[in-house]
Scaffold this active site. Structure first.
Site, PDB file in Angstrom:
ATOM      1  N   GLN A  24       3.336  -9.340  13.464  1.00  0.00           N
ATOM      2  CA  GLN A  24       3.548  -8.060  14.136  1.00  0.00           C
ATOM      3  C   GLN A  24       2.238  -7.338  14.441  1.00  0.00           C
ATOM      4  O   GLN A  24       2.243  -6.241  14.987  1.00  0.00           O
ATOM      5  CB  GLN A  24       4.500  -7.165  13.340  1.00  0.00           C
ATOM      6  CG  GLN A  24       3.938  -6.593  12.066  1.00  0.00           C
ATOM      7  CD  GLN A  24       5.016  -5.838  11.303  1.00  0.00           C
ATOM      8  OE1 GLN A  24       5.957  -6.421  10.776  1.00  0.00           O
ATOM      9  NE2 GLN A  24       4.898  -4.520  11.263  1.00  0.00           N
ATOM     10  N   LYS A  38       9.557   7.576  10.656  1.00  0.00           N
ATOM     11  CA  LYS A  38       8.128   7.537  11.018  1.00  0.00           C
ATOM     12  C   LYS A  38       7.909   6.486  12.121  1.00  0.00           C
ATOM     13  O   LYS A  38       7.153   6.703  13.050  1.00  0.00           O
ATOM     14  CB  LYS A  38       7.314   7.200   9.769  1.00  0.00           C
ATOM     15  CG  LYS A  38       5.972   6.576   9.984  1.00  0.00           C
ATOM     16  CD  LYS A  38       4.957   7.612  10.310  1.00  0.00           C
ATOM     17  CE  LYS A  38       3.534   7.125  10.374  1.00  0.00           C
ATOM     18  NZ  LYS A  38       3.298   5.770  10.774  1.00  0.00           N
ATOM     19  N   ASP A  39       8.580   5.337  11.968  1.00  0.00           N
ATOM     20  CA  ASP A  39       8.520   4.285  12.982  1.00  0.00           C
ATOM     21  C   ASP A  39       9.839   4.325  13.746  1.00  0.00           C
ATOM     22  O   ASP A  39      10.701   3.451  13.580  1.00  0.00           O
ATOM     23  CB  ASP A  39       8.296   2.927  12.302  1.00  0.00           C
ATOM     24  CG  ASP A  39       7.025   2.936  11.481  1.00  0.00           C
ATOM     25  OD1 ASP A  39       5.955   2.790  12.058  1.00  0.00           O
ATOM     26  OD2 ASP A  39       7.100   3.154  10.249  1.00  0.00           O
ATOM     27  N   HIS A  58       3.175   4.530  -0.560  1.00  0.00           N
ATOM     28  CA  HIS A  58       2.950   5.974  -0.679  1.00  0.00           C
ATOM     29  C   HIS A  58       4.311   6.655  -0.771  1.00  0.00           C
ATOM     30  O   HIS A  58       5.347   5.970  -0.804  1.00  0.00           O
ATOM     31  CB  HIS A  58       2.119   6.487   0.509  1.00  0.00           C
ATOM     32  CG  HIS A  58       2.658   6.039   1.840  1.00  0.00           C
ATOM     33  ND1 HIS A  58       3.852   6.490   2.354  1.00  0.00           N
ATOM     34  CD2 HIS A  58       2.173   5.142   2.753  1.00  0.00           C
ATOM     35  CE1 HIS A  58       4.062   5.931   3.532  1.00  0.00           C
ATOM     36  NE2 HIS A  58       3.073   5.089   3.784  1.00  0.00           N
ATOM     37  N   ALA A  84       0.875  -1.188   0.000  1.00  0.00           N
ATOM     38  CA  ALA A  84       0.000   0.000   0.000  1.00  0.00           C
ATOM     39  C   ALA A  84       0.906   1.230   0.000  1.00  0.00           C
ATOM     40  O   ALA A  84       0.860   2.089   0.897  1.00  0.00           O
ATOM     41  CB  ALA A  84      -0.959   0.002   1.180  1.00  0.00           C
ATOM     42  N   GLY A 124       6.082   8.128   1.345  1.00  0.00           N
ATOM     43  CA  GLY A 124       7.015   7.791   2.431  1.00  0.00           C
ATOM     44  C   GLY A 124       7.876   6.606   2.003  1.00  0.00           C
ATOM     45  O   GLY A 124       9.107   6.634   2.085  1.00  0.00           O
ATOM     46  N   HIS A 125       7.206   5.575   1.482  1.00  0.00           N
ATOM     47  CA  HIS A 125       7.934   4.388   1.020  1.00  0.00           C
ATOM     48  C   HIS A 125       8.869   4.735  -0.157  1.00  0.00           C
ATOM     49  O   HIS A 125      10.026   4.319  -0.193  1.00  0.00           O
ATOM     50  CB  HIS A 125       6.956   3.313   0.528  1.00  0.00           C
ATOM     51  CG  HIS A 125       6.059   2.754   1.578  1.00  0.00           C
ATOM     52  ND1 HIS A 125       4.701   2.947   1.578  1.00  0.00           N
ATOM     53  CD2 HIS A 125       6.320   1.991   2.672  1.00  0.00           C
ATOM     54  CE1 HIS A 125       4.152   2.313   2.614  1.00  0.00           C
ATOM     55  NE2 HIS A 125       5.112   1.736   3.297  1.00  0.00           N
ATOM     56  N   SER A 140       0.186   3.906   5.366  1.00  0.00           N
ATOM     57  CA  SER A 140      -0.757   3.081   4.595  1.00  0.00           C
ATOM     58  C   SER A 140      -2.131   3.082   5.258  1.00  0.00           C
ATOM     59  O   SER A 140      -3.150   2.902   4.600  1.00  0.00           O
ATOM     60  CB  SER A 140      -0.241   1.647   4.500  1.00  0.00           C
ATOM     61  OG  SER A 140       1.044   1.646   3.928  1.00  0.00           O
ATOM     62  N   ARG A 141      -2.150   3.287   6.572  1.00  0.00           N
ATOM     63  CA  ARG A 141      -3.434   3.265   7.293  1.00  0.00           C
ATOM     64  C   ARG A 141      -4.245   4.543   7.062  1.00  0.00           C
ATOM     65  O   ARG A 141      -5.439   4.560   7.355  1.00  0.00           O
ATOM     66  CB  ARG A 141      -3.210   3.069   8.791  1.00  0.00           C
ATOM     67  CG  ARG A 141      -2.747   1.652   9.149  1.00  0.00           C
ATOM     68  CD  ARG A 141      -2.668   1.467  10.654  1.00  0.00           C
ATOM     69  NE  ARG A 141      -2.264   0.112  11.026  1.00  0.00           N
ATOM     70  CZ  ARG A 141      -1.008  -0.292  11.135  1.00  0.00           C
ATOM     71  NH1 ARG A 141      -0.019   0.544  10.902  1.00  0.00           N
ATOM     72  NH2 ARG A 141      -0.720  -1.537  11.465  1.00  0.00           N
TER      73      ARG A 141
HETATM   74  P1  AMP Z   1       5.424  -0.151   6.391  1.00  0.00           P
HETATM   75  O1  AMP Z   1       4.980  -0.520   5.009  1.00  0.00           O
HETATM   76  O2  AMP Z   1       4.436   0.680   7.142  1.00  0.00           O
HETATM   77  O3  AMP Z   1       5.924  -1.343   7.169  1.00  0.00           O
HETATM   78  O4  AMP Z   1       6.679   0.787   6.210  1.00  0.00           O
HETATM   79  C1  AMP Z   1       7.816   0.377   5.507  1.00  0.00           C
HETATM   80  C2  AMP Z   1       8.921   1.362   5.735  1.00  0.00           C
HETATM   81  O5  AMP Z   1       8.518   2.645   5.272  1.00  0.00           O
HETATM   82  C3  AMP Z   1       9.276   1.527   7.232  1.00  0.00           C
HETATM   83  O6  AMP Z   1      10.685   1.648   7.360  1.00  0.00           O
HETATM   84  C4  AMP Z   1       8.578   2.818   7.585  1.00  0.00           C
HETATM   85  O7  AMP Z   1       9.162   3.505   8.668  1.00  0.00           O
HETATM   86  C5  AMP Z   1       8.720   3.609   6.297  1.00  0.00           C
HETATM   87  N1  AMP Z   1       7.713   4.662   6.219  1.00  0.00           N
HETATM   88  C6  AMP Z   1       6.367   4.505   6.331  1.00  0.00           C
HETATM   89  N2  AMP Z   1       5.769   5.718   6.285  1.00  0.00           N
HETATM   90  C7  AMP Z   1       6.739   6.639   6.156  1.00  0.00           C
HETATM   91  C8  AMP Z   1       6.767   8.056   6.071  1.00  0.00           C
HETATM   92  N3  AMP Z   1       5.661   8.790   6.112  1.00  0.00           N
HETATM   93  N4  AMP Z   1       7.962   8.682   5.938  1.00  0.00           N
HETATM   94  C9  AMP Z   1       9.110   7.956   5.910  1.00  0.00           C
HETATM   95  N5  AMP Z   1       9.160   6.615   5.984  1.00  0.00           N
HETATM   96  C10 AMP Z   1       7.996   5.967   6.117  1.00  0.00           C
END
Ligand code: AMP
Length: 291
Positions: free
Chosen positions: A70, A159-160, A43, A41, A45-46, A196-197
């Site tokens: 998780q 972000k995390d 965006h 999903a 950020g990814h 993604s949420r």
């Molecule tokens: P996720 O798909 O939520 O597991 O995120 C995958 C990676 O993308 C993780 O390292 C997150 O910290 C990073 N990520 C998610 N959202 C953002 C964001 N808004 N800005 C920067 N990195 C992000």
């Protein structure tokens, strides 16, 4: 940044066997690998992580895997957006070499068993406290990815923030050779951290959610004027006055070890971290108070 017009050169790998063949070829040619783990999903950020991985390595691999272990909340796992086709289209616009979208059997050959690690305070507080078992799931899956891929660099978003510290510790504990690269938070126009949420928010909650980052920014401004206890009370009060959002926690912590700081000159680098419910959706964010 390199953006392609088509996804001709991008390969989709959907199991461990396919992965090993591609990795053997890359290693034979002495190519460096940048790895971006995601749950899809996708965006901006990814894709900010993807761009960085492309810039800094010979080959870029992005994984898309919604890791069941998780999720401490079954509804969250069931409702988590899954859109592989759209994600492949997105990644096809960049110079991504490989998308690894494994199945559960590739990631958990012996069933959904979790490894146990000693992360100390890093896993006890914040998300660790409010989402029991979450970081064991994260660490087990990241450990498996790093073991299978052995990338030169892996990219994680601030972000995390807590996850980033856990992954750094994991690399140290498990002796992985991968360098962990931290990437800044990418935000929507109104400041909401991309997630993604976010797409699961109702239009009204989506508007209210901008308040989360506004309160972090205001807290940062206030931090030079009032003490930690008053700052926390101030933020809690702001959320009490906002019936659309429910504050789960707001903490001011030492950015290196996540211990709460009793006063702002107690640590060199400080972060404020927050978790908030907007309707049925739980969102997290954080801001650097000092570095
Ligand atoms: P996720 O798909 O939520 O597991 O995120 C995958 C990676 O993308 C993780 O390292 C997150 O910290 C990073 N990520 C998610 N959202 C953002 C964001 N808004 N800005 C920067 N990195 C992000």
């Amino acid at each position: 940044m390199q953006i392609k017009n088509n996804s001709e050169a991008m390969k989709l790998i959907s199991n461990k066997g396919g992965l090993q063949d591609e990795l053997a070829l890359l290693r034979q040619r002495g190519k460096t690998i940048g790895f971006v783990p995601t749950m899809g999903a996708l965006h901006r950020g990814h894709t900010s992580l993807v761009e960085r991985a492309i810039d800094e390595n010979d080959a870029c691999m992005v994984s898309i895997y919604v890791n069941p272990t998780q999720f401490n909340d079954k509804n969250d796992l069931d409702n988590y957006p899954r859109e592989l086709e759209r994600d492949l289209e997105t990644l096809g616009r960049y110079d991504v070499d490989f998308v690894f979208a494994p199945g559960d059997k590739d990631m958990y050959p012996g069933g959904f068993k979790l490894k146990s690690y000693d992360f100390g305070q890093l896993s006890r507080t914040l998300e660790g406290e409010h989402r029991p078992g979450h970081f064991d799931g994260v660490a087990t899956v990241v450990d498996r990815f790093l073991e299978m891929i052995q990338p030169d660099r892996a990219y994680f978003g601030e972000k995390d923030y807590q996850q980033l510290l856990i992954v750094r510790k994991l690399v140290e504990l498990q002796n992985h050779k991968t360098k962990i690269i931290a990437c800044p938070i990418v935000r929507e126009g109104d400041g909401l951290a991309m997630s993604s949420r976010n797409q699961l928010l109702s239009p009204a909650d989506r508007k209210f959610a901008a308040f989360i980052y506004q309160s972090l920014q205001q807290a940062k401004k206030l931090s030079s004027k009032i003490d930690v206890k008053s700052l926390k009370s101030w933020v809690e009060e702001q959320f009490r006055d906002n019936p659309a959002l429910k504050l789960e926690y707001f903490e001011i912590v030492d950015a290196r070890n996540l211990y709460p700081v009793p006063s702002l000159d107690e640590a060199e680098s400080i972060r404020a971290c927050v978790a908030v419910w907007a309707g049925h959706i739980r969102l997290i964010d954080n801001i650097e108070i000092s570095s």
